[in-house]
Design a protein around this motif. Structure first.
Motif, PDB file in Angstrom:
ATOM      1  N   THR A   1       0.848  -1.180   0.000  1.00  9.05           N
ATOM      2  CA  THR A   1       0.000   0.000   0.000  1.00  9.05           C
ATOM      3  C   THR A   1       0.884   1.230   0.000  1.00  9.05           C
TER       4      THR A   1
ATOM      5  N   ILE B   1      -6.550  -5.471   7.116  1.00  9.73           N
ATOM      6  CA  ILE B   1      -6.100  -5.242   5.743  1.00  9.73           C
ATOM      7  C   ILE B   1      -6.621  -3.890   5.264  1.00  9.73           C
ATOM      8  N   ASN B   2      -7.886  -3.620   5.546  1.00  5.32           N
ATOM      9  CA  ASN B   2      -8.500  -2.364   5.123  1.00  5.32           C
ATOM     10  C   ASN B   2      -9.522  -1.979   6.176  1.00  5.32           C
TER      11      ASN B   2
ATOM     12  N   GLU C   1      -3.079  -6.835  15.091  1.00  4.82           N
ATOM     13  CA  GLU C   1      -2.198  -5.830  14.520  1.00  4.82           C
ATOM     14  C   GLU C   1      -2.978  -4.935  13.595  1.00  4.82           C
TER      15      GLU C   1
ATOM     16  N   LEU D   1      -2.472  -2.779  11.083  1.00  6.32           N
ATOM     17  CA  LEU D   1      -1.353  -2.444  10.212  1.00  6.32           C
ATOM     18  C   LEU D   1      -1.548  -1.074   9.574  1.00  6.32           C
ATOM     19  N   PRO D   2      -0.441  -0.322   9.449  1.00  6.97           N
ATOM     20  CA  PRO D   2      -0.537   0.998   8.825  1.00  6.97           C
ATOM     21  C   PRO D   2      -1.025   0.916   7.381  1.00  6.97           C
ATOM     22  N   MET D   3      -0.960  -0.295   6.785  1.00 11.77           N
ATOM     23  CA  MET D   3      -1.459  -0.441   5.426  1.00 11.77           C
ATOM     24  C   MET D   3      -2.972  -0.223   5.350  1.00 11.77           C
ATOM     25  N   SER D   4      -3.655  -0.388   6.488  1.00  7.04           N
ATOM     26  CA  SER D   4      -5.109  -0.495   6.424  1.00  7.04           C
ATOM     27  C   SER D   4      -5.845   0.795   6.762  1.00  7.04           C
ATOM     28  N   ASN D   5      -5.101   1.788   7.207  1.00  4.73           N
ATOM     29  CA  ASN D   5      -5.744   3.033   7.634  1.00  4.73           C
ATOM     30  C   ASN D   5      -4.652   4.093   7.728  1.00  4.73           C
ATOM     31  N   PRO D   6      -4.857   5.268   7.113  1.00 10.11           N
ATOM     32  CA  PRO D   6      -3.791   6.280   7.133  1.00 10.11           C
ATOM     33  C   PRO D   6      -3.425   6.744   8.549  1.00 10.11           C
ATOM     34  N   GLU D   7      -4.303   6.493   9.515  1.00  5.87           N
ATOM     35  CA  GLU D   7      -3.998   6.940  10.876  1.00  5.87           C
ATOM     36  C   GLU D   7      -3.239   5.912  11.704  1.00  5.87           C
TER      37      GLU D   7
ATOM     38  N   LEU E   1       3.274   2.559  12.634  1.00  6.00           N
ATOM     39  CA  LEU E   1       4.144   1.437  12.967  1.00  6.00           C
ATOM     40  C   LEU E   1       4.468   1.461  14.458  1.00  6.00           C
TER      41      LEU E   1
ATOM     42  N   TYR F   1       0.792   5.301   0.916  1.00 10.36           N
ATOM     43  CA  TYR F   1       0.114   6.453   1.512  1.00 10.36           C
ATOM     44  C   TYR F   1       0.986   7.672   1.237  1.00 10.36           C
TER      45      TYR F   1
ATOM     46  N   VAL G   1      -5.044  -9.495  11.687  1.00  9.71           N
ATOM     47  CA  VAL G   1      -4.431  -8.323  11.058  1.00  9.71           C
ATOM     48  C   VAL G   1      -5.486  -7.586  10.250  1.00  9.71           C
TER      49      VAL G   1
END
Lengths: 255, 255
Positions: free
Chosen positions: A61, B136-137, B78, B80-86, B89, A63, B134
């Motif tokens: 992904t 994902i989105n 987890e 994951l930062p992939m799943s939400n801009p807020e 890590l 951002y 985890v």
């Protein structure tokens, strides 16, 4: 490589007396595992992709470009690229992978970042950061290469200006054979020498942006492996481009 | 009050949600089982665009001294930062910790898994089921998606073989987890005077209070968690549990 994850040597590993005459999964020596790629799979992200090669699955992904904090890290001349590589806790074939990263994942994050850096036009994004998150739900070797392939699609999907895409594959040697896209069983081959050489390339110019290697290999074998990688990276790039075409031919909205 | 919240409230007063759902409607739910080959059990749950994966890795553990004849159940989440801009890590934040603990309690307190049957050598060795969730989105309602994915993954677990006191992850047996009860969690959210389920990202930002209710198939409440900054009344609790009971029957159909 991936020592702590490597399976113990499997029984019936030995196919022939002396040499590796036939690949464990029946592929040709210069053949990759089956690939599948999709663009725009995660709606919250600015760009995203899914890349599967054999049983290795990578999500990437993107951002950004977004504001970079802390502020002292900002560069008014150009943006920065930040990559994080992460194996999900259940993604390895052996024991659970403890979440939160380790030395290996930090190194891979760094080399993946360097593999992508040459194609991204960071001058266009002063004071900003482009974050790339690579997350792997399932792994069977070749994870950094799959991550790079996915990240490259995700960058394009996010509309980041790029000079080219990046495609990656591991080549190497199993016993006396030069092979493409090693799986775990091949990395763990014990009846002869093994070398694993992850390579990333800009397919248009064939310039190499990632090159690592561990194992034993002669210079001649390595050069032959790189020749294989050139061809295979073009094939991979066709899959990457196709994924983007499929998304944007259908109007380009996230799913 | 933010403009967004004002607008959401005005819409709710007219019985409207941005995506056209009724207040008591979930978005489309998809449960896919066995999505990760390297996990002993796994499931992917999508609620609308929200997506999570839960994977179970089995391991041999030394039992806790106070429960020497019981196996172990561990839930990790987890975000994951992939799943939400807020999401960022780093070690799990409070949202991930709460999520994991709420899912854990739903499973543990319902006595869903018969932990006594996980003892290998009482006092010495017991099976541990490590459930990792985890994101994902994240387009809202990670809680319900995670709880559903965790149970679906547990239902799919196949024990790996035991070679003495080593786990052979390469060989799975046909043995499944001893599960007696399948708890399902429903989170009811309160915005203004309205109760609704399955909030979207925008709605989630405006939630005054929420109540997560884990229910068995016999409608026994086995875990609860109130969230949000605003108080609720006993009448709210009554209505929330009633709604949760109704919706849990719908969710259970996907297991």
């Amino acid at each position: 490589m991936q020592g702590h994850l490597r399976r113990s040597r499997i029984a019936n590993n030995k196919v022939n007396d002396m040499s590796y005459t036939k690949r464990f999964d029946g592929r040709k020596f210069d053949e990759t595992r089956k690939m599948e790629a999709k663009a725009g799979v995660i709606s919250r992200a600015d760009g995203s992709a899914y890349f599967k090669i054999g049983d290795t699955v990578a999500y990437a992904t993107v951002y950004g470009p977004r504001d970079l904090y802390p502020r002292f890290m900002q560069n008014p001349e150009k943006g920065i690229l930040r990559v994080n590589y992460n194996m999900m806790p259940f993604s390895g074939s052996g024991e659970r992978v403890r979440p939160g990263g380790n030395r290996r994942s930090r190194e891979l994050s760094m080399v993946i970042e360097k593999a992508l850096l040459p194609v991204v036009e960071l001058e266009e994004f002063p004071n900003s950061v482009i974050d790339i998150f690579i997350d792997l739900p399932e792994t069977d070797a070749g994870t950094r290469c799959a991550g790079i392939c996915a990240a490259s699609i995700a960058l394009a999907d996010a509309g980041i200006t790029m000079k080219d895409m990046v495609a990656a594959v591991s080549v190497g040697r199993v016993d006396d054979k030069i092979v493409v896209d090693l799986n775990y069983d091949e990395e763990a081959y014990e009846d002869g020498p093994v070398a694993d050489v992850p390579v990333a390339m800009m397919p248009r110019t064939e310039q190499i942006t990632l090159l690592q290697m561990d194992g034993e290999i002669t210079k001649e074998e390595l050069m032959q492996g790189i020749q294989y990688a050139k061809k295979v990276c073009k094939d991979i790039n066709a899959v990457q481009r196709q994924a983007l075409k499929e998304k944007y031919q259908n109007g380009g909205s996230d799913e | 009050m933010s403009d967004e919240k004002k607008h959401i409230l005005e819409s709710l007063n007219l019985n409207l949600r941005y995506d056209g759902r009724k207040l008591t409607d979930y978005r489309a739910i998809v449960v896919e089982k066995n999505v990760v080959k390297n996990a002993e059990g796994s499931a992917r749950v999508k609620i609308g665009n929200t997506e999570v994966i839960a994977g179970v890795k089995m391991s041999l553990e030394k039992p806790f001294p106070d429960t020497p004849d019981e196996g172990m159940l561990m839930v990790g989440a987890e975000l994951l930062p992939m799943s939400n801009p807020e999401f960022e890590l780093g070690p799990p934040g409070i949202q991930a910790i709460e999520l994991a603990r709420v899912v854990d309690r739903g499973i543990r307190e319902s006595k869903s898994v018969d932990l006594k049957k996980l003892a290998v050598a009482p006092g010495e060795k017991v099976w541990g089921a490590n459930i990792d969730i985890v994101s994902i989105n994240d387009e809202g309602n990670l809680l319900d998606a995670s709880a559903l994915a965790a149970i679906a993954a547990l239902q799919e677990v196949k024990f790996p073989e035991l070679d003495g006191d080593k786990v052979n992850y390469k060989k799975l047996t046909t043995k499944t987890l001893p599960m007696k009860i399948t708890p399902v969690s429903v989170t009811v959210s309160k915005i203004g005077n309205h109760l609704l389920v399955d909030p979207s990202t925008e709605e989630e930002r405006s939630v005054d209070a929420r109540l997560t209710v884990a229910l068995t198939e016999k409608n026994i409440v086995c875990a609860m968690q109130k969230g949000g900054d605003m108080p609720i009344t006993d009448k709210d609790v009554d209505a929330m549990i009633t709604l949760a009971m109704e919706k849990s029957r719908e969710l259970r159909k996907f297991l």
